[in-house]
Design a protein around this motif. Sequence first.
Motif, mmCIF file in Angstrom:
data_model
loop_
_atom_site.group_PDB
_atom_site.id
_atom_site.type_symbol
_atom_site.label_atom_id
_atom_site.label_comp_id
_atom_site.label_asym_id
_atom_site.label_seq_id
_atom_site.Cartn_x
_atom_site.Cartn_y
_atom_site.Cartn_z
ATOM 1 N N UNK A 179 34.714 31.845 55.770
ATOM 2 C CA UNK A 179 34.765 31.062 54.541
ATOM 3 C C UNK A 179 35.985 31.430 53.708
ATOM 4 N N UNK A 180 36.627 30.402 53.132
ATOM 5 C CA UNK A 180 37.646 30.572 52.102
ATOM 6 C C UNK A 180 37.146 29.849 50.859
ATOM 7 N N UNK A 181 37.300 30.479 49.704
ATOM 8 C CA UNK A 181 36.712 29.894 48.502
ATOM 9 C C UNK A 181 37.616 30.070 47.295
ATOM 10 N N UNK A 182 37.458 29.134 46.355
ATOM 11 C CA UNK A 182 38.074 29.239 45.034
ATOM 12 C C UNK A 182 36.959 29.212 44.006
ATOM 13 N N UNK A 183 37.030 30.141 43.068
ATOM 14 C CA UNK A 183 36.002 30.287 42.032
ATOM 15 C C UNK A 183 36.621 29.963 40.677
ATOM 16 N N UNK A 184 35.977 29.066 39.921
ATOM 17 C CA UNK A 184 36.466 28.676 38.601
ATOM 18 C C UNK A 184 35.473 29.132 37.542
ATOM 19 N N UNK A 185 35.940 29.925 36.596
ATOM 20 C CA UNK A 185 35.100 30.430 35.510
ATOM 21 C C UNK A 185 35.885 30.383 34.206
ATOM 22 N N UNK A 186 35.279 29.809 33.184
ATOM 23 C CA UNK A 186 35.971 29.589 31.917
ATOM 24 C C UNK A 186 36.251 30.877 31.156
ATOM 25 N N UNK A 187 35.313 31.809 31.117
ATOM 26 C CA UNK A 187 35.411 32.994 30.260
ATOM 27 C C UNK A 187 36.091 34.132 31.033
ATOM 28 N N UNK A 188 37.256 34.596 30.574
ATOM 29 C CA UNK A 188 37.978 35.636 31.329
ATOM 30 C C UNK A 188 37.158 36.899 31.559
ATOM 31 N N UNK A 189 36.385 37.311 30.566
ATOM 32 C CA UNK A 189 35.590 38.536 30.722
ATOM 33 C C UNK A 189 34.530 38.384 31.816
ATOM 34 N N UNK A 190 33.992 37.180 31.953
ATOM 35 C CA UNK A 190 33.015 36.923 33.016
ATOM 36 C C UNK A 190 33.717 36.911 34.365
#
Length: 328
Positions: A179-190
Amino acid sequence: MGSTSVTEMLGGWERGARALALLDAARERGYLTFLSEPRTAEEVAEFAGYSAGEVLDALVAQGIAVRVDGKYQLEGQLAGALSAGAPVDFAAQIERAALLARQVGDVVRTGASAVTAGESVVIARSVALTPNDAARGVVTQILDAVPEMRDAITDGHLLDVGSGVGGFVLTTASLLPGLRATSLELVPEVAAVAVERAKALGVTDRVDIRAMDARDFEALTPYDAVFWAQPFFPEQTRAATLAMIRRSLRPGGILLIQQLDAEPTDDDARAAFTLPRLVARAQGLPFARTLDELVAEIEAAGFALVRTLDIDLGRIALLRRPEESREG
């Protein structure tokens, strides 16, 4: 109120508030970790730095700890939930419960409930899988129920939208080495927590974790599948997020969503349900939207329903981007 007096009702509310305060303070002070093993009262006093007899009595009385052969330790089910092998971070769930109580007060006083970066980390941890054997078992159940997802990502590309601390994407990456994945998360600390977890798992070469607004993401190559953590996307962001997801998927690519909350039918449970709903609505979140409503929303964005499923983990829906040119 029926036959219950106002005084009795207040007593019930007070007992619940006190018990939660005790449990959260015990978490914060380290009691829940220290009492994972049997301890004498003297050992607890040395740990606490004060005579903790009354605290221990309260923990036992509230069912948080037990006393066996003169020693104190966590109640068995609680100990299991807090163990390193548990699939979710129960300590974070305790902290989130206390946070929700404060947020209810904020909404009543001001009509709003802002969330700090630190609180966002707590919320993200409380709902995410903790990448371990138990969590891998959970993800395996999902992939067994949705073989199209497994087929798409076993040697393919996954886009995880609203990744939080990476519970799903990192656990899945630890299961599927291709698997290759991209993860998108709005909050930098998270997102930073997700990065540390990825390092611990040794999957940073296969999971690209980005701290950004998902609406701004531009895929350089199309993805085979998307997992969208839709409950955490406010109303005003959803249409643009779905448009991004559609652009990012290859024709025929699949989208998986979960209905996280559902309105209960039991009267007592429905009464309790109004409190998290109060907070979520104040934050602009689509709390407890039905799966049919979610599917209708996504279909309106240009996706086709494959099927809905009821599994042990809840209700999920599988949708597909129609087979057409990417510009279509």
